[in-house]
Design an enzyme around this catalytic site. Structure first.
Site, PDB file in Angstrom:
ATOM      1  N   GLU A  60       5.079  80.745  73.835  1.00 52.35           N
ATOM      2  CA  GLU A  60       4.806  80.024  75.077  1.00 52.35           C
ATOM      3  C   GLU A  60       5.308  80.848  76.269  1.00 52.35           C
ATOM      4  O   GLU A  60       6.333  81.517  76.195  1.00 52.35           O
ATOM      5  CB  GLU A  60       5.526  78.682  75.044  1.00 52.35           C
ATOM      6  CG  GLU A  60       5.289  77.806  76.266  1.00 52.35           C
ATOM      7  CD  GLU A  60       6.190  76.580  76.290  1.00 52.35           C
ATOM      8  OE1 GLU A  60       5.746  75.557  76.820  1.00 52.35           O
ATOM      9  OE2 GLU A  60       7.341  76.650  75.783  1.00 52.35           O
ATOM     10  N   LYS A 133      -0.601  70.821  75.558  1.00 50.12           N
ATOM     11  CA  LYS A 133       0.714  70.281  75.198  1.00 50.12           C
ATOM     12  C   LYS A 133       0.793  68.778  75.458  1.00 50.12           C
ATOM     13  O   LYS A 133       0.639  68.319  76.586  1.00 50.12           O
ATOM     14  CB  LYS A 133       1.795  71.019  75.988  1.00 50.12           C
ATOM     15  CG  LYS A 133       3.221  70.757  75.541  1.00 50.12           C
ATOM     16  CD  LYS A 133       4.169  71.671  76.316  1.00 50.12           C
ATOM     17  CE  LYS A 133       5.587  71.601  75.802  1.00 50.12           C
ATOM     18  NZ  LYS A 133       6.464  72.562  76.526  1.00 50.12           N
ATOM     19  N   CYS A 166       6.488  74.255  71.900  1.00 50.46           N
ATOM     20  CA  CYS A 166       7.883  74.071  72.278  1.00 50.46           C
ATOM     21  C   CYS A 166       8.396  72.660  71.980  1.00 50.46           C
ATOM     22  O   CYS A 166       8.621  72.310  70.832  1.00 50.46           O
ATOM     23  CB  CYS A 166       8.050  74.434  73.751  1.00 50.46           C
ATOM     24  SG  CYS A 166       9.740  74.895  74.217  1.00 50.46           S
TER      25      CYS A 166
END
EC number: 3.5.1.49
Length: 334
Positions: A60, A133, A166
């Protein structure tokens, strides 16, 4: 399945390389262009050094960095697809590899904040998966919540790939969603600093174990004059054990052999600890077929749009004002 056997393509399965890309210092669009060139150069170098590699993963923020003063500006945003993703696609085609890349994506709705996006490109240069995300790292991240769900695509060596980004990896329900849709290799790309290093390792393992799937995770590495990013690429077996663990070195290439069929076989043959099956068939020994309703209140409330914690009204942080973000919604930070 460790590093010593990870120079060439295995007879079954595939070889993966996770790149602990140095955290980029980005102050201009030229810096982003430089990062893209560096990523492409690294992809080709990795393929040359590991001729059998079939999947190369970048973390990321490796494309656009983490300049929080500018990361929402139009100058720093990219489109998917766009000329930058076309450059990545051409590189994958030339190297004959699958690639995973991170993009801070301009929202098609100009009244909403950008998305934090991951893409998988196949060896033919086609984007075969696009993921936005779902769980931004609030309250620090200003990205709009993803709207594409958790897609799964075909990958090398019989794999079915999904990508989380993440903080997504801290949400066990998201890993379960990927597995429920058939994923057997769960990829996590991250830009975490050292505060959650232990939790990173823990959740990479637990996501694998709870769902009988491999996890391949990689983080940025190095210092950006504010935080240190820990690298520590990790490949976990479907039983939750760590097969390969990287260190804190920028540019470290973490490689490992993945055998998706072994995860598939475990899902088919295991009785004890086949927990992804047991969730929807609890008590199947006493009750043929088991109980299909797990009776979990939070799942029912979440599905009904009524999810609320008992302590929610007393929580102190529920918006981004602590980081100076407006609380009125709409597009900001241009």
């Amino acid at each position: 399945m460790g590093s010593i056997g990870s120079m060439g393509k295995p007879i079954e399965g595939f070889l993966v390389a996770a790149i602990q890309f140095p955290v980029p210092i980005v102050n201009s669009r030229k810096d982003i262009d430089h990062n893209i060139e560096s990523i492409i150069r690294t992809l080709h170098a990795t393929k040359a050094g590991y001729p059998g590699v079939e999947l190369i993963i970048f973390p990321e923020y490796s494309t656009q960095g983490l300049n929080t003063a500018k990361w929402l500006s139009e100058e720093f945003l990219l489109d998917v697809p766009g000329k930058e993703t076309e450059a990545y696609a051409q590189a994958c085609k030339e190297a004959k590899v699958y690639g995973v890349f991170s993009i801070m994506e301009r929202n098609p709705d100009s009244n909403k904040n950008p998305y934090n996006t991951a893409i998988i490109i196949d060896p033919q240069g086609k984007i075969i998966l696009k993921y936005r995300k779902l769980f931004p790292w609030n309250p620090i991240e200003p990205w709009y919540p993803g709207d594409l769900g958790m897609p799964v695509c075909e990958g090398p060596g019989g794999s079915k790939l999904a990508v989380c980004i993440c903080h997504d990896g801290m949400i066990p329900e998201l890993a379960r969603e990927a597995a429920y849709k058939g994923c057997n290799v769960y990829i996590r790309i991250s830009g975490y600093s050292t505060q959650v290093n232990d939790q990173w390792i823990l959740t990479n393992r637990s996501n694998a174990w709870h769902n009988l799937m491999y996890t391949v995770s990689v983080n940025l590495a190095g210092y950006d004059n504010v935080f240190y990013y820990f690298g520590e690429g990790q490949i976990c077996n479907f039983d939750g054990t760590t097969l390969v663990q990287g260190h804190r070195n920028p540019w470290e290439i973490v490689t490992g052999e993945i055998y998706p069929k072994m995860a598939d076989n475990a899902r088919l043959s295991w009785g004890l600890e086949n927990n992804i099956y047991n969730l929807g068939h609890r008590g199947y020994v006493a009750k043929p077929g088991g109980e299909h309703d797990a009776g979990l209140t939070y799942i029912k409330d979440l599905a009904a749009g009524k999810y609320k914690l008992p302590w929610e009204d007393h929580m102190k942080i529920k918006d981004g004002s602590i980081y100076g973000y407006p609380t009125t919604g709409g597009r900001f930070g241009k």
